[in-house]
Write an enzyme that holds these catalytic residues in place. Sequence first.
Site: not given
Length: 282
Positions: A199, A224-227
């Site tokens: 994030g 998926m955020l930054d995944e």
Amino acid sequence: MSKAPHHILLITCPDRPGIIATVTALLFRHNLNIVVMKEFVDPETNTFFARAEITGELKASSLVKELQKEFDHYSTLIQLKPVSNKNIVLFATKEFHCLSDLIIRHHFKALHANIKAVISNYDTLEAFTSKFDIPFHYISHENKSKEIFEQELIATAQQYKPDYLILAKFMRILSPDFVQQFENKIINIHHSFLPAFVGANPYKQAYERGVKIIGATAHIVNNMLDEGPIITQKIIPVNHEYSVKQMVEAGHEVEKSVLAEALRLVLEDRVFVSNNKTIIFT
């Protein structure tokens, strides 16, 4: 001395005995030479991955058709790509370090890709981009719904028929609908050593946690955020004397290096996506 490869052959299929023998025999029948070939079997999914650099005159459609017949399975993916520069579109906001690094590499023909355009939700970097005769599209997000904003981004990017979209510090979270339009074709640089500090404001998070290393991660964007699947990562040491500002400045150098290395691997067709991981043939 080996000849430069003319094509890259990529194979993903369920593993079974004799795959390499089958592939090499078929290439031999087509009078093709293998310059380099690397392979890997993922034991968790029983999936075979291979990348071969080949030379010789060939009929691409005929070769791929024969290979598909040999490996007749719904999950088999066979690609034959000519060795050539790919088209990319850069997305940015206000930060210049990653964008400028890629544009400079492009200017001196060290990027081995065609930067077709820059798209940004701010006009901050327009003057710099214009110096290199690269089209710049300013698309504001203000007073718009996310859906309309992203529709404008997609329509603009698709004009250039990009092979990849590169988020060179594009500080916006993309919707699943956007990601689906360019599945496994969006590369992001995140300013932390993921999975730590996802994030916003990761350097501030790192400073407050008192970490002794900071880093950067280039990954393929998913929902998926930054995944998303990780391509490259690097770290550098820091200590208690570093302020947040000093961490940010040091981190910028790592971010540039990581993104450039990730792009090299992607543009040379060395990266396979397997679920949420990557298999990379260096």
